[in-house]
Design an enzyme around this catalytic site. Structure first.
Site, PDB file in Angstrom:
ATOM      1  N   ASP A 269       0.900  -1.030   0.077  1.00  0.00           N
ATOM      2  CA  ASP A 269       0.020  -0.128   0.038  1.00  0.00           C
ATOM      3  C   ASP A 269       0.961   1.300   0.134  1.00  0.00           C
ATOM      4  O   ASP A 269       1.893   1.067   0.707  1.00  0.00           O
ATOM      5  CB  ASP A 269      -0.909  -0.040   1.121  1.00  0.00           C
ATOM      6  CG  ASP A 269      -2.082   0.897   1.145  1.00  0.00           C
ATOM      7  OD1 ASP A 269      -3.059   0.703   1.197  1.00  0.00           O
ATOM      8  OD2 ASP A 269      -1.513   2.370   1.033  1.00  0.00           O
ATOM      9  N   ILE A 270       0.530   2.229  -1.042  1.00  0.00           N
ATOM     10  CA  ILE A 270       1.289   3.398  -0.974  1.00  0.00           C
ATOM     11  C   ILE A 270       1.287   4.300   0.155  1.00  0.00           C
ATOM     12  O   ILE A 270       2.188   5.408   0.155  1.00  0.00           O
ATOM     13  CB  ILE A 270       1.148   3.807  -2.448  1.00  0.00           C
ATOM     14  CG1 ILE A 270       2.372   4.785  -3.060  1.00  0.00           C
ATOM     15  CG2 ILE A 270      -0.028   4.858  -2.253  1.00  0.00           C
ATOM     16  CD1 ILE A 270       3.712   3.911  -3.245  1.00  0.00           C
TER      17      ILE A 270
ATOM     18  N   HIS B 204      -9.712  -5.644  -2.459  1.00  0.00           N
ATOM     19  CA  HIS B 204      -8.272  -5.825  -2.064  1.00  0.00           C
ATOM     20  C   HIS B 204      -8.573  -6.159  -0.666  1.00  0.00           C
ATOM     21  O   HIS B 204      -9.363  -5.488   0.140  1.00  0.00           O
ATOM     22  CB  HIS B 204      -7.625  -4.635  -2.289  1.00  0.00           C
ATOM     23  CG  HIS B 204      -8.394  -3.383  -2.004  1.00  0.00           C
ATOM     24  ND1 HIS B 204      -9.272  -2.699  -2.873  1.00  0.00           N
ATOM     25  CD2 HIS B 204      -7.955  -2.565  -0.888  1.00  0.00           C
ATOM     26  CE1 HIS B 204      -9.659  -1.485  -2.243  1.00  0.00           C
ATOM     27  NE2 HIS B 204      -8.742  -1.460  -1.189  1.00  0.00           N
TER      28      HIS B 204
HETATM   29  P1  AMP Z   1      -9.878   1.261   0.406  1.00  0.00           P
HETATM   30  O1  AMP Z   1     -10.347   1.069  -0.939  1.00  0.00           O
HETATM   31  O2  AMP Z   1     -10.758   2.009   1.141  1.00  0.00           O
HETATM   32  O3  AMP Z   1      -9.573   0.031   1.011  1.00  0.00           O
HETATM   33  O4  AMP Z   1      -8.514   1.877   0.159  1.00  0.00           O
HETATM   34  C1  AMP Z   1      -7.639   1.792  -1.082  1.00  0.00           C
HETATM   35  C2  AMP Z   1      -6.223   1.537  -0.553  1.00  0.00           C
HETATM   36  O5  AMP Z   1      -5.486   1.730  -1.583  1.00  0.00           O
HETATM   37  C3  AMP Z   1      -5.582   2.767   0.330  1.00  0.00           C
HETATM   38  O6  AMP Z   1      -5.136   2.191   1.574  1.00  0.00           O
HETATM   39  C4  AMP Z   1      -4.586   3.594  -0.587  1.00  0.00           C
HETATM   40  O7  AMP Z   1      -3.527   4.028  -0.225  1.00  0.00           O
HETATM   41  C5  AMP Z   1      -4.396   2.025  -1.518  1.00  0.00           C
HETATM   42  N1  AMP Z   1      -3.625   2.716  -2.782  1.00  0.00           N
HETATM   43  C6  AMP Z   1      -4.398   3.634  -3.561  1.00  0.00           C
HETATM   44  N2  AMP Z   1      -3.659   3.820  -4.686  1.00  0.00           N
HETATM   45  C7  AMP Z   1      -2.429   3.134  -4.517  1.00  0.00           C
HETATM   46  C8  AMP Z   1      -1.528   2.923  -5.701  1.00  0.00           C
HETATM   47  N3  AMP Z   1      -1.302   3.363  -6.706  1.00  0.00           N
HETATM   48  N4  AMP Z   1      -0.726   1.904  -5.128  1.00  0.00           N
HETATM   49  C9  AMP Z   1      -0.661   1.296  -3.948  1.00  0.00           C
HETATM   50  N5  AMP Z   1      -1.650   1.623  -3.079  1.00  0.00           N
HETATM   51  C10 AMP Z   1      -2.634   2.343  -3.439  1.00  0.00           C
END
Ligand code: AMP
Length: 129
Positions: free
Chosen positions: A29-30, A93
């Protein structure tokens, strides 16, 4: 339109990859709650966890378990927590998060890591599989 995770899986957007098989993809996770916070994503783009077919759902849990066991070997913590939210990215995810305290799972406390640290931890988890 393809989700951001589909773009990551296809290599159009970069990520810190941890593992992959025919059906699933795991990467860091970024914006992590804790060092090693990993996302496990089915390659099949489905919005909601409980809309997955039973087989994909079960295999997602199996694959997540393998990643969690490797993660726990690499990142010292009390245990690995698992969470599914999806309010930000509408592509299923599983969040795997090293926990030491309840607040680590709350998506409020964030840690910042340098690119080298992301790269190093992704490699270590991958090697511990
Ligand atoms: P959620 O949909 O609420 O479970 O959160 C989405 C997750 O994806 C968050 O923790 C973000 O930090 C993560 N996220 C979003 N874009 C990216 C990316 N390009 N690379 C890695 N993690 C990401």
């Amino acid at each position: 339109m393809a989700s951001i995770f589909t773009k990551i899986i296809s290599g159009k957007i970069p990520c810190y990859k941890v593992a992959e098989n025919d059906d699933f993809f795991a990467f860091l996770d970024i914006n992590p709650n804790a060092k090693g916070h990993t996302l496990v994503v089915p390659k099949k783009e489905v919005n909601r966890l409980f809309d997955l077919d039973e087989d994909t759902y079960s295999k997602l849990m199996e694959f997540s378990r393998k990643i969690a066991i490797a993660l726990e070997k690499v990142v010292p913590c009390e245990r690995i927590g698992m969470s599914v939210i999806g309010l930000e990215v509408p592509h299923v995810h599983v969040h795997l998060i090293p926990l030491n305290a309840m607040e680590d799972i709350q998506f409020k406390k964030k840690v910042s890591l340098a690119p080298e640290e992301f790269g190093k931890i992704a490699k270590l988890i991958s090697e511990a599989l």
